[in-house]
Design a protein around this motif. Structure first.
Motif, short mmCIF file in Angstrom:
data_model
loop_
_atom_site.label_atom_id
_atom_site.label_comp_id
_atom_site.label_asym_id
_atom_site.label_seq_id
_atom_site.Cartn_x
_atom_site.Cartn_y
_atom_site.Cartn_z
N LYS A 1 -44.95 -1.46 17.12
CA LYS A 1 -44.69 -0.44 18.16
C LYS A 1 -45.96 -0.11 18.93
N VAL A 2 -46.60 -1.15 19.45
CA VAL A 2 -47.85 -0.99 20.19
C VAL A 2 -47.59 -1.18 21.68
N PRO A 3 -47.73 -0.15 22.50
CA PRO A 3 -47.66 -0.35 23.95
C PRO A 3 -48.81 -1.25 24.39
N ALA A 4 -48.55 -2.08 25.38
CA ALA A 4 -49.60 -2.99 25.83
C ALA A 4 -49.33 -3.40 27.27
N THR A 5 -50.37 -3.88 27.93
CA THR A 5 -50.27 -4.41 29.29
C THR A 5 -50.55 -5.91 29.22
N VAL A 6 -49.63 -6.69 29.78
CA VAL A 6 -49.76 -8.15 29.76
C VAL A 6 -50.02 -8.64 31.18
N PHE A 7 -51.17 -9.27 31.39
CA PHE A 7 -51.52 -9.82 32.69
C PHE A 7 -51.08 -11.28 32.72
N ILE A 8 -50.08 -11.57 33.55
CA ILE A 8 -49.43 -12.87 33.55
C ILE A 8 -49.77 -13.64 34.82
N THR A 9 -50.09 -14.91 34.67
CA THR A 9 -50.26 -15.75 35.86
C THR A 9 -48.88 -16.19 36.34
N GLY A 10 -48.77 -16.42 37.62
CA GLY A 10 -47.50 -16.90 38.16
C GLY A 10 -47.09 -18.22 37.54
N ARG A 11 -48.05 -19.08 37.27
CA ARG A 11 -47.73 -20.37 36.66
C ARG A 11 -47.17 -20.19 35.25
N TRP A 12 -47.69 -19.23 34.50
CA TRP A 12 -47.18 -18.94 33.15
C TRP A 12 -45.74 -18.44 33.23
N LEU B 1 -57.70 -9.25 25.37
CA LEU B 1 -57.31 -10.30 24.43
C LEU B 1 -56.46 -11.30 25.21
N HIS B 2 -55.89 -12.28 24.50
CA HIS B 2 -55.13 -13.32 25.18
C HIS B 2 -53.77 -13.55 24.53
N CYS B 3 -52.83 -13.97 25.35
CA CYS B 3 -51.48 -14.28 24.89
C CYS B 3 -51.21 -15.76 25.14
N THR B 4 -52.05 -16.60 24.55
CA THR B 4 -51.98 -18.04 24.76
C THR B 4 -52.30 -18.73 23.44
N ARG B 5 -51.30 -19.30 22.79
CA ARG B 5 -51.50 -19.88 21.46
C ARG B 5 -52.56 -20.97 21.44
N ALA C 1 -46.39 -31.98 27.60
CA ALA C 1 -46.77 -32.81 26.45
C ALA C 1 -46.75 -32.03 25.15
N GLY C 2 -46.43 -30.73 25.20
CA GLY C 2 -46.29 -29.94 23.98
C GLY C 2 -47.31 -28.85 23.76
N GLU C 3 -48.33 -28.72 24.64
CA GLU C 3 -49.29 -27.64 24.46
C GLU C 3 -48.62 -26.31 24.76
N ARG C 4 -48.88 -25.31 23.91
CA ARG C 4 -48.22 -24.01 24.05
C ARG C 4 -49.19 -23.00 24.66
N PHE C 5 -48.82 -22.54 25.84
CA PHE C 5 -49.62 -21.52 26.52
C PHE C 5 -49.03 -20.12 26.29
N ASP C 6 -47.93 -20.04 25.54
CA ASP C 6 -47.31 -18.75 25.24
C ASP C 6 -47.70 -18.33 23.82
N GLY D 1 -52.66 -26.41 37.35
CA GLY D 1 -52.68 -27.84 37.04
C GLY D 1 -52.37 -28.20 35.61
N GLN D 2 -51.88 -27.24 34.81
CA GLN D 2 -51.68 -27.51 33.39
C GLN D 2 -50.23 -27.82 33.02
N GLY D 3 -49.39 -28.07 34.01
CA GLY D 3 -48.00 -28.38 33.74
C GLY D 3 -47.82 -29.61 32.87
N ALA D 4 -48.62 -30.64 33.11
CA ALA D 4 -48.50 -31.87 32.32
C ALA D 4 -48.84 -31.61 30.86
N ARG D 5 -49.82 -30.76 30.62
CA ARG D 5 -50.19 -30.44 29.23
C ARG D 5 -49.08 -29.67 28.54
N ALA D 6 -48.44 -28.76 29.28
CA ALA D 6 -47.30 -28.03 28.71
C ALA D 6 -46.15 -28.98 28.41
#
Length: 285
Positions: A109-120, A243-247, A92-97, A85-90
């Motif tokens: 050079k850090v290997p990492a695993t990123v858990f991504i939602t389909g909406r993201w 951790l999180h990947c959401t500004r 409007a300029g909110e950054r989820f990336d 439900g956060q499409g409207a906020r995105a």
């Protein structure tokens, strides 16, 4: 019916066969000016990713950390959260990336695993593809909607049981739609909230649920030093750090990572993806 993991495994096997014929599926070299561009180095794609055997009564297995005695490996994991439900906020300029965070991980050079939602993935398809095509990273499933799989989970809307499996499968469908290749058969519950009912509902998908043993505290934090201290205090051999990947929701994470990574390396830790820890734990292949 072929399960989701069998379909994913089939994609991995086909990709490995193409690579053996000299036609690996790689992204073209991206412009240097783009901070989220994937480096042009060859990917090493296993024929089948490691996973855990089903838990008691066939429930979805849960992985929390790797072996404590085999080296000093640690996995940094990043949740790319965005609810349905956060499409409207995105808009409007909110950054989820957080492309700066991904650029920093590449620089260090850090290997990492990123858990991504389909909406993201739908909101940031180019970034999702860039992360998924970079051999430094692996992408895993964080649900489609980022709705909770239990009640009373940090205020998140709750999915009914009969929609849990469909939500996970919808995320994988979103990955395919945006061209995100080779997602891992790993799933992280939104908020980490799960119970026996949720584990039973997801069992047919064949995923391994990945939790953590180190909470970074980066969600909504503005003090990067405090986040770094919390991680550094908690890490042990085999740790999985969340951790999180959401500004907008984790603005201090990139700065914290710039402290965490060199300090853990100074202490003798090495960074691996979640698949590396699961494989070291004696997972099936």
């Amino acid at each position: 019916m072929i399960t989701l993991v069998r379909r994913i495994t089939a994609v991995w096997v086909v990709s490995a066969a193409l690579a053996a014929c000299g036609t690996p599926a790689q992204a073209p070299r991206a412009p240097r000016a783009s901070p989220s561009a994937a480096p042009s180095r060859p990917a090493s794609i296993p024929s089948r990713p490691p996973s855990l055997a089903p838990g008691p009564a066939g429930l979805t297995p849960v992985f929390t950390h790797g072996p404590r005695t085999r080296g000093r490996a640690v996995a940094l994991t990043f949740d790319a959260d965005m609810t349905a439900g956060q499409g409207a906020r995105a808009a409007a300029g909110e950054r989820f990336d957080n492309p700066g965070l991904i650029a920093t991980l590449r620089k260090l050079k850090v290997p990492a695993t990123v858990f991504i939602t389909g909406r993201w993935a739908e909101e940031y398809p180019a970034q999702a593809r860039s992360i998924g095509r970079d051999p430094l990273f692996e992408v895993a499933n964080h649900s489609y909607s980022h709705y909770a799989f239990t009640r009373d989970c940090y205020g998140l809307p709750t999915l009914p049981r009969n929609r849990m499996r469909a939500d996970v499968e919808r995320a994988y469908a979103a990955f395919r739609k945006v061209g995100l290749r080779h997602p891992m058969p790993y799933f992280r519950f939104p908020g980490g909230c799960h119970d026996r009912r949720a584990l039973k509902a997801l069992a047919p998908t064949g995923v391994t649920a990945v939790q953590w043993d180190v909470v970074s505290g980066d969600a909504f934090a503005t003090d990067a030093d405090a986040v770094a201290r919390q991680v550094l205090r908690g890490v042990r051999p085999g740790s999985v750090v969340v951790l999180h990947c959401t500004r907008s929701a984790a603005p201090a994470t990139e700065r914290a990572v710039r402290t965490i990574v060199p300090e853990l390396r100074r202490k003798g830790f090495r960074f691996v993806k979640v698949s590396g820890l699961i494989g070291a734990a004696g997972a099936r292949r």
